[in-house]
Design an enzyme around this catalytic site. Sequence first.
Site, PDB file in Angstrom:
ATOM      1  N   ARG A  50       0.804  -1.248  -0.291  1.00  6.71           N
ATOM      2  CA  ARG A  50       0.261  -0.068  -0.006  1.00  6.71           C
ATOM      3  C   ARG A  50       1.052   1.231   0.027  1.00  6.71           C
ATOM      4  O   ARG A  50       2.409   1.164   0.356  1.00  6.71           O
ATOM      5  CB  ARG A  50      -1.003   0.143   1.434  1.00  6.71           C
ATOM      6  CG  ARG A  50      -1.827  -0.974   1.479  1.00  6.71           C
ATOM      7  CD  ARG A  50      -2.298  -1.856   2.540  1.00  6.71           C
ATOM      8  NE  ARG A  50      -1.993  -1.032   3.714  1.00  6.71           N
ATOM      9  CZ  ARG A  50      -2.375  -0.603   4.961  1.00  6.71           C
ATOM     10  NH1 ARG A  50      -3.890   0.125   4.544  1.00  6.71           N
ATOM     11  NH2 ARG A  50      -1.969  -0.133   6.127  1.00  6.71           N
ATOM     12  N   SER A  70       8.003  -4.845   5.416  1.00  4.09           N
ATOM     13  CA  SER A  70       7.791  -5.692   7.145  1.00  4.09           C
ATOM     14  C   SER A  70       8.785  -7.603   6.476  1.00  4.09           C
ATOM     15  O   SER A  70       8.577  -7.983   6.612  1.00  4.09           O
ATOM     16  CB  SER A  70       6.806  -6.099   7.233  1.00  4.09           C
ATOM     17  OG  SER A  70       5.745  -5.205   6.941  1.00  4.09           O
ATOM     18  N   ASP A  73       6.987  -3.608  10.340  1.00  2.00           N
ATOM     19  CA  ASP A  73       5.285  -4.036  10.208  1.00  2.00           C
ATOM     20  C   ASP A  73       4.724  -3.781  11.734  1.00  2.00           C
ATOM     21  O   ASP A  73       3.793  -3.114  12.327  1.00  2.00           O
ATOM     22  CB  ASP A  73       4.386  -4.563   9.513  1.00  2.00           C
ATOM     23  CG  ASP A  73       5.006  -6.169   9.514  1.00  2.00           C
ATOM     24  OD1 ASP A  73       3.852  -6.853   8.817  1.00  2.00           O
ATOM     25  OD2 ASP A  73       6.027  -5.904  10.430  1.00  2.00           O
TER      26      ASP A  73
END
Length: 913
Positions: free
Chosen positions: A538, A599, A653
């Site tokens: 995203r 992440s 993350d």
Amino acid sequence: MDTIGATCLLPGERALACPQENRPPLLDSSELECLKQFEVTRSQLQQIQVSLLGCMERALKGKADSAPAVRMLPTYVGSVPHGTEKGDFLVLELGATGASLRVLWVTLTGTEGYKVEPRSQEFVIPQDVVVGAGQQLFDFAAHCLSEFLDAQPVGNQPLQLGFSFSFPCHQTSLDRSTLISWTKGFKCSGVEGQDVVQLLRDAIQRKGTYNIDVVAVVNDTVGTMMGCELGAGPCEVGLIVDTGTNACYMEEARHVAALDEDRGRTCVSVEWGSFSDDGALAPVLTTFDHVLDQGSLNPGAQRFEKMIGGLYLGELVRLVLAHLAQHGALFGGHTSPALLSPGSLLLEHVAEMEDPQLRQGDTCPDASDAELVQRVCAAVCSRAARLCAAALAAVLARLQHSREQRALQVAVATGGQVFERHPRFHNILKETVMHLAPECEVSFIPSVDGGGRGVAMVTAVAARLAAHRQLLEETLAPFQLNHEQLGAVQAQMREAMVRGLRGEASSLRMLPTYVRATPDGSERGDFLALDLGGTNFRVLVVHVTEGGVQITNQVYSIPEGVAQGSGQQLFDHIVDCIVDFQQRQGLSGQSLPLGFTFSFPCKQLGLDQGILLNWTKGFNASDCEGQDVVCLLREAIRRRQAVELNVVAIVNDTVGTMMSCGYEDPRCEMGLIVGTGTNACYMEELRNVTSVAGDSGHMCINMEWGAFGDDGSLGLLSTCFDAIVDQASINPGKQRFEKMISGMYLGEIVRHILLHLTSCGVLFRGRQAQCLQTKDIFKTKFLSEIESDSLALRQVRAILEDLGLLLTSDDALMVREVCQAVSRRAARLCGAGVAAVVEKIRENRGLEVLTVSVGVDGTLYKMHPHFSSLVATTVRELAPRCAVSFLQSEDGSGKGAALVTAVACRLAQTAQV
Ligand code: 0WK
Ligand code: BGC
Ligand code: BGC
């Protein structure tokens, strides 16, 4: 009215009267009235048929009132025999034929085409046992079993027993059945409401002579139906008229509300003995029926049975004969103690007296008495046969409804002494059924051995299912982690944390993130954020104002080819997405501070420096590991001229999630991800982080707990299925803890367990399904769907059938259990990890009790119906001195990355001032 003849001798009595001519003398009005009461007209039979059908359909829908007229009890027998059943089985029959029980040894030969005659022995149950303590009855049964087996060459092999228990029971599986109420003269205490299989198992245990496993309990009607000879095609109705009466039939499973089924058929025991629709029965109930009922052990109950069952026919005849004698219409008005004593006339007496042959030869003193006695027997028995026919016609009508068939061809297996002993019962029943159900072609198949073989068939099926269940439990047992095992994981993780913080060898890297504080709400500004590493990539723009945080984001995909291509390709793709996002959001040319949620395990040297240690979760882009990914991003930005981006921070993350939730709740000091991958971070005391200078304050540590156990410390918990999944992954031997917990792997673990259970014949009838051979075809989201409480079994089947699996409901149930075992282990392991972290924070601060919040994100944690609660339960169990609340992150870690960037910008500004 049919003509009849009989002896006039009652058991143990001298002759009273016998016939002169063979033309029936005329009967006077009282005699006629007496017999007329037993005549049931066709419209009365039809009314009984219709009313019984109505009761059946209401009970099937679960709409029946508290004491349903008929119970429609599921028997958990889902298919008529398919003849493959094999093996030696013990059968214990209790209650079908009055105060006796029968033990049988039945050998099923499968499709080998020859039959082995069952060996059997009958035992009379003493009356005081029939009405005594339940334990006494079951001990008597265990004693008879033992006595029977003493004469059989059994040695000490385990024996599988099918229990034919002919009373109304709520069955919850093939081997669990609770007695609703006794019937037919039985009245043992302490049994109603109990599981009769357990009572028998306990008695066999107490007897302790043979190793007998009770694997199935069936109603006698079911045994009779299942035992009928295959020649005639499978019987789909079982009808018993013995001491009691009842029927069972194969109903469409979707019509049985009590079952969560939408496909196939299931056998339902009607229990029509309790049919008592006053509207339908009142006109046919005679005064004699009321007298009999009042004199019975269960007045008001089993009214229909008391007009048909062999236990009652003799008594009805006796009551009528006594009535006629007392009114001078019989035996010259004489009675006798036997004629006046209840129960003195038995079924076999009635059958004898009604048998026309008898009349010819014997020495009955008064022919007209004999004639009248025969008429009474015929009247009582004909009514029984007709009422039974009306009930059977109701079952046939139900079959027509449930199969949406007008013309029905069906075979009915019949069993019971009334059929065997009573010559005309069968014919009257057959004739009446033809009248009441003319469009049904019914063939009646007398049961050859009273249903013993049928019970053995069900036992064979139950034994097979029991063996499957045992195999399933053995396969899933390693996934059931107990408190000790979880405590050990917690302790091992704790030690690994300490070793990692000290920079010693540990499977937990404990990476400093250079995030020293959670947001304090003073952050302000507009920030770009990237979120790479989860299900979706995203790009976000985050506006942090006094009023709060506004986020606009766009999801982009990372094709597998890019995720496993070259690093340059990957980062160019990322910059393409950023540019596309800026154009869509009208941000082109603006150089907003950017926070990068990346992440993957990174050794951070600063807030904006992160060396990728190794890829995880299916990513494997080349030339990245060992590189500073912020540099790789900046190089890609440079390659894409005319784009200005100010990469300020790179965060994991877990850190982004902690910061995002910390913005709402300052007690949030831990971040947890359970999604494609899994990991956690938390605020550690800086003094404990040897790789970073300083003794005061805190540092957020990215634990990279996905790699926990890569040193083999989880070896004891790892199953063969975990090993298969690890070996098939792109990073074998790595991320072992992650591979037991996260979404990328749970579906694969389940798939391999299903393949194993199929190869053992436990699932899908042992037929390996092509679709299950495909890697990753069993998505982890299926676990979340299949385990949802609101999903009926039929929906579980639908999910699995969409996959291309052909399955039974038992298969669907087992697949659900496999999913539950795998996800439960994942949640419990995750809980053990969280417990290790919060306990460390509590001890770090020397607190008696720690109150802390954990920010959580990840599809598995969010979507799975039970995962989050299981994690919380496990943490409460393992860290009772920590009050932990879990905050599900709404905006993902992109917001967190923006907040980290905002903090960094604020600190940079204050540093310039
Ligand atoms: C949403 C977060 C993202 C994280 C993801 C993990 O914004 O940073 O990586 O959750 O969950 P997944 O998408 O792997 O299920
Ligand atoms: C019982 C049934 C049984 C029938 C025939 C009735 O009294 O309730 O369960 O099938 O007798 O034995
Ligand atoms: C990565 C972690 C990440 C986690 C959750 C793991 O595979 O190594 O860095 O936090 O997945 O996305």
